[in-house]
Design a protein around this motif. Structure first.
Motif, PDB file in Angstrom:
ATOM      1  N   UNK A 165       0.829  -1.199   0.000  1.00 34.79           N
ATOM      2  CA  UNK A 165       0.000   0.000   0.000  1.00 34.79           C
ATOM      3  C   UNK A 165       0.868   1.256   0.000  1.00 34.79           C
ATOM      4  N   UNK A 166       1.906   1.237   0.808  1.00 33.47           N
ATOM      5  CA  UNK A 166       2.810   2.387   0.878  1.00 33.47           C
ATOM      6  C   UNK A 166       3.574   2.569  -0.423  1.00 33.47           C
ATOM      7  N   UNK A 167       4.022   1.484  -1.002  1.00 35.45           N
ATOM      8  CA  UNK A 167       4.744   1.564  -2.269  1.00 35.45           C
ATOM      9  C   UNK A 167       3.832   2.072  -3.379  1.00 35.45           C
ATOM     10  N   UNK A 168       2.569   1.664  -3.336  1.00 33.77           N
ATOM     11  CA  UNK A 168       1.617   2.116  -4.352  1.00 33.77           C
ATOM     12  C   UNK A 168       1.359   3.605  -4.246  1.00 33.77           C
ATOM     13  N   UNK A 169       1.266   4.102  -3.023  1.00 39.55           N
ATOM     14  CA  UNK A 169       1.071   5.533  -2.838  1.00 39.55           C
ATOM     15  C   UNK A 169       2.295   6.307  -3.303  1.00 39.55           C
ATOM     16  N   UNK A 170       3.465   5.897  -2.841  1.00 40.27           N
ATOM     17  CA  UNK A 170       4.679   6.682  -3.060  1.00 40.27           C
ATOM     18  C   UNK A 170       5.196   6.596  -4.493  1.00 40.27           C
ATOM     19  N   UNK A 171       5.175   5.411  -5.064  1.00 43.10           N
ATOM     20  CA  UNK A 171       5.834   5.225  -6.359  1.00 43.10           C
ATOM     21  C   UNK A 171       4.888   4.949  -7.518  1.00 43.10           C
ATOM     22  N   UNK A 172       3.638   4.560  -7.226  1.00 40.06           N
ATOM     23  CA  UNK A 172       2.667   4.329  -8.302  1.00 40.06           C
ATOM     24  C   UNK A 172       1.620   5.439  -8.360  1.00 40.06           C
ATOM     25  N   UNK A 173       1.831   6.481  -7.561  1.00 39.71           N
ATOM     26  CA  UNK A 173       0.971   7.676  -7.588  1.00 39.71           C
ATOM     27  C   UNK A 173      -0.493   7.346  -7.321  1.00 39.71           C
ATOM     28  N   UNK A 174      -0.766   6.372  -6.495  1.00 38.52           N
ATOM     29  CA  UNK A 174      -2.149   6.038  -6.142  1.00 38.52           C
ATOM     30  C   UNK A 174      -2.572   6.913  -4.956  1.00 38.52           C
ATOM     31  N   UNK A 175      -2.822   8.182  -5.256  1.00 36.30           N
ATOM     32  CA  UNK A 175      -3.095   9.171  -4.213  1.00 36.30           C
ATOM     33  C   UNK A 175      -4.405   8.908  -3.486  1.00 36.30           C
ATOM     34  N   UNK A 176      -5.279   8.113  -4.073  1.00 39.20           N
ATOM     35  CA  UNK A 176      -6.543   7.796  -3.405  1.00 39.20           C
ATOM     36  C   UNK A 176      -6.320   6.993  -2.124  1.00 39.20           C
TER      37      UNK A 176
END
Length: 246
Positions: free
Chosen positions: A91-102
């Protein structure tokens, strides 16, 4: 009004056609994380050190771990949602590096719940995010810590300041450095905005980040803030890395 009803019906219809899946298991879910994954990975865990949030040994008589008793960090308290471990780390990697700001508002809700579960919890006066350097901010396009801070501020009814904390110099990413080099990497790397030099005296400040690994970044920030007269520093991090991982 008829037009508004048609528009609402159209929006609801479109929403029903768009699949919504759990960010962890990818099964259908109305929430960011489904109830099954929430129950499996986000239940309150073992007792944690009140200062650094590492798990304490079962039956520990002290609320602080041995390291915090012998060499306490500059921050006074840490609250976290979970350990930085699979599958939560995705989840953290998705936010930080995959731009999943939701994901950021959901992180904020989870942090809010962890904060409000604490008996007799003293809320801070102001919330701040760990700042990014200008180069990394330009490269990434957003500061994940600030994206969590904004909704958390609304949930708790506490003001958030996007400019109070500043980077005084660029640093290497902490996650890519050996543990022994992390303290020197962030030494004197943070400062107060010149318009806030006298504004933190006597305040309890809450510092938000997505993950705490060794705690060196938050220790350096807390050291600087207390040098300017801050009374108390509480760290709010979504995930806490366990010692054997770093």
């Amino acid at each position: 009004m008829f037009t508004d009803k048609l528009k609402l019906a159209w929006q609801n219809g479109i929403a029903a056609l768009i699949p919504n899946s759990c960010a962890l298991c990818r099964l259908d879910s109305a929430e960011v994380v489904c109830s099954s994954c929430h129950a499996a990975y986000f239940q309150p865990g073992p007792q944690r050190c009140v200062q650094c949030a590492l798990p304490l040994p079962p039956g520990s008589a002290s609320p602080r771990c041995g390291d915090c008793l012998s060499n306490p960090p500059a921050f006074d308290k840490t609250l976290t949602v979970c350990d930085y471990a699979a599958p939560q780390d995705q989840l953290l990697l998705s936010l930080k590096f995959a731009h999943q700001l939701a994901l950021a508002p959901w992180f904020a809700r989870m942090l809010r719940d962890s904060i409000l579960r604490q008996a007799g919890n003293e809320l801070p006066d102001v919330l701040c995010a760990v700042p990014l350097g200008k180069a990394r901010l330009a490269e990434r396009g957003f500061n994940q810590a600030w994206e969590i801070t904004r909704p958390l501020s609304k949930h708790l009814g506490i003001p958030a300041d996007a400019h109070l904390l500043q980077r005084s110099r660029e640093t290497a990413m902490q996650s890519g450095l050996p543990t022994a080099d992390r303290a020197s990497n962030v030494k004197h790397a943070f400062c107060l905005d010149e318009n806030h030099l006298d504004n933190v005296r006597g305040l309890h400040l809450g510092i938000i980040d997505d993950v705490m690994t060794t705690g060196m970044t938050l220790h350096e920030i807390a050291t600087m803030l207390k040098r300017h007269g801050a009374a108390k520093i509480t760290a709010y991090v979504f995930a806490r890395t366990l010692p054997h991982i770093h």
